[in-house]
Motif scaffolding. Sequence first.
Motif, PDB file in Angstrom:
ATOM      1  N   ARG A 115      41.309  38.732  33.257  1.00 53.68           N
ATOM      2  CA  ARG A 115      42.589  38.668  32.554  1.00 53.68           C
ATOM      3  C   ARG A 115      42.777  39.937  31.726  1.00 53.68           C
ATOM      4  O   ARG A 115      41.820  40.450  31.146  1.00 53.68           O
ATOM      5  N   TRP A 116      44.032  40.412  31.682  1.00 54.98           N
ATOM      6  CA  TRP A 116      44.404  41.545  30.835  1.00 54.98           C
ATOM      7  C   TRP A 116      45.525  41.095  29.914  1.00 54.98           C
ATOM      8  O   TRP A 116      46.551  40.584  30.394  1.00 54.98           O
ATOM      9  N   ASP A 117      45.379  41.253  28.611  1.00 54.51           N
ATOM     10  CA  ASP A 117      46.477  40.872  27.725  1.00 54.51           C
ATOM     11  C   ASP A 117      47.609  41.884  27.843  1.00 54.51           C
ATOM     12  O   ASP A 117      47.466  42.951  28.465  1.00 54.51           O
ATOM     13  N   ALA A 118      48.765  41.549  27.261  1.00 51.33           N
ATOM     14  CA  ALA A 118      49.957  42.382  27.421  1.00 51.33           C
ATOM     15  C   ALA A 118      49.730  43.807  26.925  1.00 51.33           C
ATOM     16  O   ALA A 118      50.193  44.777  27.545  1.00 51.33           O
ATOM     17  N   ASP A 119      49.006  43.953  25.818  1.00 53.56           N
ATOM     18  CA  ASP A 119      48.755  45.298  25.281  1.00 53.56           C
ATOM     19  C   ASP A 119      47.935  46.137  26.255  1.00 53.56           C
ATOM     20  O   ASP A 119      48.176  47.335  26.422  1.00 53.56           O
ATOM     21  N   ALA A 120      46.950  45.514  26.888  1.00 54.36           N
ATOM     22  CA  ALA A 120      46.113  46.234  27.856  1.00 54.36           C
ATOM     23  C   ALA A 120      46.932  46.675  29.062  1.00 54.36           C
ATOM     24  O   ALA A 120      46.745  47.791  29.577  1.00 54.36           O
ATOM     25  N   ALA A 140      39.313  39.985  29.421  1.00 54.38           N
ATOM     26  CA  ALA A 140      38.364  38.876  29.559  1.00 54.38           C
ATOM     27  C   ALA A 140      37.928  38.746  31.010  1.00 54.38           C
ATOM     28  O   ALA A 140      38.703  39.011  31.939  1.00 54.38           O
ATOM     29  N   TYR A 141      36.685  38.340  31.193  1.00 55.87           N
ATOM     30  CA  TYR A 141      36.114  38.140  32.524  1.00 55.87           C
ATOM     31  C   TYR A 141      35.674  36.686  32.670  1.00 55.87           C
ATOM     32  O   TYR A 141      35.311  36.026  31.687  1.00 55.87           O
ATOM     33  N   GLU A 142      35.686  36.202  33.896  1.00 57.07           N
ATOM     34  CA  GLU A 142      35.166  34.866  34.205  1.00 57.07           C
ATOM     35  C   GLU A 142      33.920  35.061  35.069  1.00 57.07           C
ATOM     36  O   GLU A 142      34.026  35.214  36.296  1.00 57.07           O
ATOM     37  N   PRO A 143      32.728  35.099  34.458  1.00 56.03           N
ATOM     38  CA  PRO A 143      31.503  35.433  35.203  1.00 56.03           C
ATOM     39  C   PRO A 143      31.257  34.535  36.419  1.00 56.03           C
ATOM     40  O   PRO A 143      30.763  34.995  37.442  1.00 56.03           O
ATOM     41  N   ARG A 144      31.623  33.266  36.331  1.00 56.31           N
ATOM     42  CA  ARG A 144      31.349  32.349  37.441  1.00 56.31           C
ATOM     43  C   ARG A 144      32.104  32.751  38.703  1.00 56.31           C
ATOM     44  O   ARG A 144      31.680  32.439  39.816  1.00 56.31           O
ATOM     45  N   ALA A 145      33.239  33.463  38.525  1.00 53.61           N
ATOM     46  CA  ALA A 145      34.039  33.851  39.686  1.00 53.61           C
ATOM     47  C   ALA A 145      33.261  34.787  40.596  1.00 53.61           C
ATOM     48  O   ALA A 145      33.347  34.691  41.830  1.00 53.61           O
ATOM     49  N   PHE A 146      32.481  35.699  40.017  1.00 53.37           N
ATOM     50  CA  PHE A 146      31.718  36.642  40.819  1.00 53.37           C
ATOM     51  C   PHE A 146      30.616  35.911  41.586  1.00 53.37           C
ATOM     52  O   PHE A 146      30.311  36.251  42.733  1.00 53.37           O
ATOM     53  N   ASP A 147      30.049  34.889  40.978  1.00 59.10           N
ATOM     54  CA  ASP A 147      29.027  34.077  41.651  1.00 59.10           C
ATOM     55  C   ASP A 147      29.651  33.307  42.811  1.00 59.10           C
ATOM     56  O   ASP A 147      29.064  33.218  43.897  1.00 59.10           O
ATOM     57  N   GLN A 346      49.786  37.425  29.843  1.00 60.03           N
ATOM     58  CA  GLN A 346      48.616  38.134  30.351  1.00 60.03           C
ATOM     59  C   GLN A 346      48.649  38.249  31.868  1.00 60.03           C
ATOM     60  O   GLN A 346      49.135  37.345  32.557  1.00 60.03           O
ATOM     61  N   ALA A 347      48.153  39.365  32.368  1.00 55.57           N
ATOM     62  CA  ALA A 347      47.976  39.530  33.808  1.00 55.57           C
ATOM     63  C   ALA A 347      46.691  38.811  34.195  1.00 55.57           C
ATOM     64  O   ALA A 347      45.682  38.886  33.479  1.00 55.57           O
ATOM     65  N   VAL A 348      46.736  38.123  35.316  1.00 57.09           N
ATOM     66  CA  VAL A 348      45.605  37.308  35.756  1.00 57.09           C
ATOM     67  C   VAL A 348      45.258  37.670  37.200  1.00 57.09           C
ATOM     68  O   VAL A 348      46.136  37.715  38.057  1.00 57.09           O
ATOM     69  N   GLU A 349      43.990  37.945  37.442  1.00 61.92           N
ATOM     70  CA  GLU A 349      43.524  38.188  38.810  1.00 61.92           C
ATOM     71  C   GLU A 349      42.791  36.962  39.319  1.00 61.92           C
ATOM     72  O   GLU A 349      41.871  36.454  38.670  1.00 61.92           O
ATOM     73  N   TYR A 350      43.203  36.478  40.490  1.00 62.40           N
ATOM     74  CA  TYR A 350      42.521  35.356  41.135  1.00 62.40           C
ATOM     75  C   TYR A 350      41.511  35.876  42.154  1.00 62.40           C
ATOM     76  O   TYR A 350      41.460  37.076  42.455  1.00 62.40           O
ATOM     77  N   LEU A 351      40.730  34.974  42.700  1.00 60.47           N
ATOM     78  CA  LEU A 351      39.696  35.334  43.654  1.00 60.47           C
ATOM     79  C   LEU A 351      40.273  35.834  44.975  1.00 60.47           C
ATOM     80  O   LEU A 351      39.579  36.467  45.759  1.00 60.47           O
ATOM     81  N   GLY A 352      41.557  35.570  45.202  1.00 61.98           N
ATOM     82  CA  GLY A 352      42.190  36.029  46.430  1.00 61.98           C
ATOM     83  C   GLY A 352      41.983  35.039  47.567  1.00 61.98           C
ATOM     84  O   GLY A 352      41.406  33.968  47.394  1.00 61.98           O
ATOM     85  N   GLU A 353      42.478  35.399  48.733  1.00 62.38           N
ATOM     86  CA  GLU A 353      42.373  34.509  49.885  1.00 62.38           C
ATOM     87  C   GLU A 353      41.158  34.871  50.742  1.00 62.38           C
ATOM     88  O   GLU A 353      40.786  36.045  50.847  1.00 62.38           O
TER      89      GLU A 353
END
Length: 373
Positions: A115-120, A140-147, A346-353
């Motif tokens: 996630r990136w907040d608006a300022d970032a 912010a990062y979601e560590p479990r996503a990489f696993d 905030q901008a949010v990145e998902y794991l994708g397809e």
Amino acid sequence: MTYRVEPITREQHLAYIASRPSASHMQVPSWGGVKPDWRAESLGWFDAQGQLVGAGLVLYRPVPKLKRYLAYLPEGPVIDWSAPDLEEWLSPLLDHLKAQGAFSVKMGPPVVVRRWDADAVKAAIADPAARRLRDVEATAYEPRAFDIADRLRRLGWQQAEAEGEDGFAAGQPRYCFQVPLAGRSLDEVHRNLNQQWRRNIKKAEKAGVKVVRGGLEDLPAFYTLYVETAERDRFIPRPLAYFQRMWQALAAEDPDRMRLYLAHHDGEVLSAATMLIVGEHVWYSYGASTSRKREVQPNNAIQWRMLSDAHQLGASVYDLRGITDTLEDSNHLLGLLRFKVGTGGQAVEYLGEWDYPLNRVLHKALDFYMARR
């Protein structure tokens, strides 16, 4: 634990979705009715005690002249993605889909990576060295996503990277912009808008812009603006029948699943947008506007009304859907990103397809066809 995957009724599917705080609007049974070229099936995951512990909407797309299918779970399935036995959830899914004649499976795990907040995001847009959002340090990062991504690769799933230069994938967007609402008053949400947004909302009020909710009969007015927007923003518009079918299919399941908003000024519709609601998640789905009378700021007015209504519904997030990952000035979608950043979200990145080839020959043929299309 071994899970059993089998078809479930619409009622079972809806009851399970209702028990979750949020699930994608593409994972409710009625979404199958929006896609008539696909055959839809509701699937359930059952544990050893026979309890329903997961659900998914699968769309099957037939291959011409062959009784074989592409199986697609858009933004799903709705399972426990953090479970240590993830392979025990996905293996019976693949077995079922293969038995149904699927040659390839595509799914979109609803798992957030960063996630990136608006300022970032604003800083990244202003930085000439930043070419893509993915290359900018996240808030912010979601560590479990990489696993989860590593485990999917080990299980034979392949991450789909079919993205154009604007950062949008061929399926569902990997990057979205969202406004968190949980635990915040509407005044707090308003204060978090940037100065331009607050000024434009006030301008619209002073100019007499009125935002109202519409119905099925107002979709042609929305569509007129939508076609104009498609020409201006360089995308191919869907037919009016698509939106009428969407309205009828979703409203039959829940009369408040889909809403239409129209911004009027002096008897003229200047802007229109659709909103989708599933549990605590609310989406801004499609937007349309005219180039006329932009000075009265109908787009800010309509978004503020939708944000306010989402907050009143008790939503935890207002989702403005896809954004471009490309930050270069030449990108024609950068203006849309700037508009969404103004909400203070905030901008949010998902794991994708992710794809799983059940038949490698047919899967490669599909990849070749999609690349040439």
